[in-house]
Scaffold this active site. Structure first.
Site, PDB file in Angstrom:
ATOM      1  N   ARG A  34       0.868  -1.122   0.009  1.00 55.33           N
ATOM      2  CA  ARG A  34       0.157   0.058  -0.075  1.00 55.33           C
ATOM      3  C   ARG A  34       0.853   1.279   0.100  1.00 55.33           C
ATOM      4  NH1 ARG A  34      -4.840  -1.826   0.062  1.00 55.33           N
ATOM      5  NH2 ARG A  34      -5.351  -3.865   1.355  1.00 55.33           N
ATOM      6  N   ASP A  35       0.421   2.300  -0.854  1.00 56.49           N
ATOM      7  CA  ASP A  35       1.191   3.389  -0.830  1.00 56.49           C
ATOM      8  C   ASP A  35       1.193   4.223   0.514  1.00 56.49           C
ATOM      9  OD1 ASP A  35       1.901   5.433  -3.436  1.00 56.49           O
ATOM     10  OD2 ASP A  35       1.666   6.576  -1.449  1.00 56.49           O
ATOM     11  N   ILE A  36       2.258   4.863   0.894  1.00 59.66           N
ATOM     12  CA  ILE A  36       2.256   5.525   2.330  1.00 59.66           C
ATOM     13  C   ILE A  36       1.308   6.638   2.233  1.00 59.66           C
ATOM     14  CG2 ILE A  36       4.167   6.931   1.759  1.00 59.66           C
ATOM     15  CD1 ILE A  36       5.472   5.941   4.455  1.00 59.66           C
ATOM     16  N   ASN A  93       4.874   6.595 -13.596  1.00 56.64           N
ATOM     17  CA  ASN A  93       5.412   7.827 -13.981  1.00 56.64           C
ATOM     18  C   ASN A  93       6.905   7.235 -14.479  1.00 56.64           C
ATOM     19  OD1 ASN A  93       3.437   9.613 -13.400  1.00 56.64           O
ATOM     20  ND2 ASN A  93       4.075   9.442 -11.169  1.00 56.64           N
ATOM     21  N   GLU A 101       8.880  10.189  -8.364  1.00 59.13           N
ATOM     22  CA  GLU A 101       9.737  10.412  -7.192  1.00 59.13           C
ATOM     23  C   GLU A 101      10.647   9.589  -6.774  1.00 59.13           C
ATOM     24  OE1 GLU A 101       7.001  11.466  -4.218  1.00 59.13           O
ATOM     25  OE2 GLU A 101       6.036  13.198  -5.253  1.00 59.13           O
ATOM     26  N   VAL A 102      10.278   8.330  -7.011  1.00 57.87           N
ATOM     27  CA  VAL A 102      11.001   7.223  -6.480  1.00 57.87           C
ATOM     28  C   VAL A 102      11.579   6.642  -7.597  1.00 57.87           C
ATOM     29  CG1 VAL A 102      11.012   5.191  -5.086  1.00 57.87           C
ATOM     30  CG2 VAL A 102       9.628   6.837  -4.362  1.00 57.87           C
ATOM     31  N   HIS A 106       7.651   1.551 -10.412  1.00 55.57           N
ATOM     32  CA  HIS A 106       6.234   1.415  -9.510  1.00 55.57           C
ATOM     33  C   HIS A 106       5.266   1.680 -10.524  1.00 55.57           C
ATOM     34  CE1 HIS A 106       7.937   5.188  -8.575  1.00 55.57           C
ATOM     35  NE2 HIS A 106       6.521   5.284  -8.128  1.00 55.57           N
ATOM     36  N   HIS A 108       1.278   2.356  -9.796  1.00 60.50           N
ATOM     37  CA  HIS A 108       0.134   2.629  -8.974  1.00 60.50           C
ATOM     38  C   HIS A 108      -1.216   2.111  -9.428  1.00 60.50           C
ATOM     39  CE1 HIS A 108       2.306   6.330  -7.165  1.00 60.50           C
ATOM     40  NE2 HIS A 108       3.064   6.154  -8.243  1.00 60.50           N
TER      41      HIS A 108
HETATM   42  P1  DGP Z   1       5.756   8.580  -8.034  1.00 64.83           P
HETATM   43  O1  DGP Z   1       5.523  10.070  -8.019  1.00 64.83           O
HETATM   44  O2  DGP Z   1       5.081   7.940  -9.308  1.00 64.83           O
HETATM   45  O3  DGP Z   1       7.349   8.296  -7.984  1.00 64.83           O
HETATM   46  O4  DGP Z   1       4.967   8.138  -6.666  1.00 64.83           O
HETATM   47  C1  DGP Z   1       5.985   7.566  -5.461  1.00 64.83           C
HETATM   48  C2  DGP Z   1       4.963   6.976  -4.498  1.00 64.83           C
HETATM   49  O5  DGP Z   1       5.664   6.325  -3.463  1.00 64.83           O
HETATM   50  C3  DGP Z   1       4.111   8.093  -3.653  1.00 64.83           C
HETATM   51  O6  DGP Z   1       2.785   7.936  -3.972  1.00 64.83           O
HETATM   52  C4  DGP Z   1       4.362   8.096  -2.453  1.00 64.83           C
HETATM   53  C5  DGP Z   1       5.113   6.487  -2.206  1.00 64.83           C
HETATM   54  N1  DGP Z   1       6.045   6.178  -1.103  1.00 64.83           N
HETATM   55  C6  DGP Z   1       7.010   7.015  -1.019  1.00 64.83           C
HETATM   56  N2  DGP Z   1       7.686   6.777   0.006  1.00 64.83           N
HETATM   57  C7  DGP Z   1       7.071   5.462   0.426  1.00 64.83           C
HETATM   58  C8  DGP Z   1       7.272   4.537   1.561  1.00 64.83           C
HETATM   59  O7  DGP Z   1       8.281   4.467   2.321  1.00 64.83           O
HETATM   60  N3  DGP Z   1       6.410   3.626   1.616  1.00 64.83           N
HETATM   61  C9  DGP Z   1       5.236   3.399   0.775  1.00 64.83           C
HETATM   62  N4  DGP Z   1       4.319   2.424   0.999  1.00 64.83           N
HETATM   63  N5  DGP Z   1       5.044   4.248  -0.266  1.00 64.83           N
HETATM   64  C10 DGP Z   1       5.865   5.423  -0.160  1.00 64.83           C
END
Ligand code: DGP
Length: 123
Positions: A34-36, A93, A101-102, A106, A108
């Site tokens: 799950r997204d944080i 993305n 961001e990461v 990934h 979504h």
């Molecule tokens: P993007 O902008 O597409 O790179 O989305 C990165 C997503 O990653 C964002 O929706 C928040 C999520 N995210 C960032 N850090 C963490 C984390 O430590 N744990 C989880 N579960 N999600 C995270």
């Protein structure tokens, strides 16, 4: 050419078990959690276990088995989250224009509410 993979990105650390996650699926090639910062009642991230920066890197360098596992996992987590009938959206993305961001690929999976138009008209 894809950028170099950063082994300290947050999802690499989740994969190594250094940071906890709310896991919903795992197989040989894929992890889903799950997204944080959820933006919908269902907001799950599906990632390959391999070191892939983005869709550009993955689509060029992943094996067929890794690609199949990622797509099958997306369908499976949506089904198991109960949003297959109501509908869901998948999004990945890539790079600066998308605000990735990461730097670990990934996908979504959003669902559980009306998701609105596909893109905002401007940034
Ligand atoms: P993007 O902008 O597409 O790179 O989305 C990165 C997503 O990653 C964002 O929706 C928040 C999520 N995210 C960032 N850090 C963490 C984390 O430590 N744990 C989880 N579960 N999600 C995270």
């Amino acid at each position: 050419m894809a950028e170099a993979y950063d082994d300290n990105n947050i999802f690499a650390r989740i994969l190594r078990g250094e940071i906890p996650c709310d896991k919903v699926h795992e197989d040989d090639h894929t992890l889903a959690f799950r997204d944080i910062n959820p933006q919908a009642p269902t907001h799950i991230l599906v990632i390959p276990k391999g070191r892939y920066v983005s869709m550009a890197d993955f689509s060029e360098n992943a094996s067929d088995a890794e690609m199949a596992a990622l797509l099958r996992a997306v369908g499976r987590v949506a089904r198991e989250a109960g949003v297959e009938d109501s509908g869901y959206r998948i999004l990945a993305n890539h790079g600066p224009d998308s605000h990735q961001e990461v730097p670990h690929l990934h996908i979504h999976v959003f669902g559980g509410r009306k998701l609105g138009g596909m893109l905002p008209r401007k940034d």
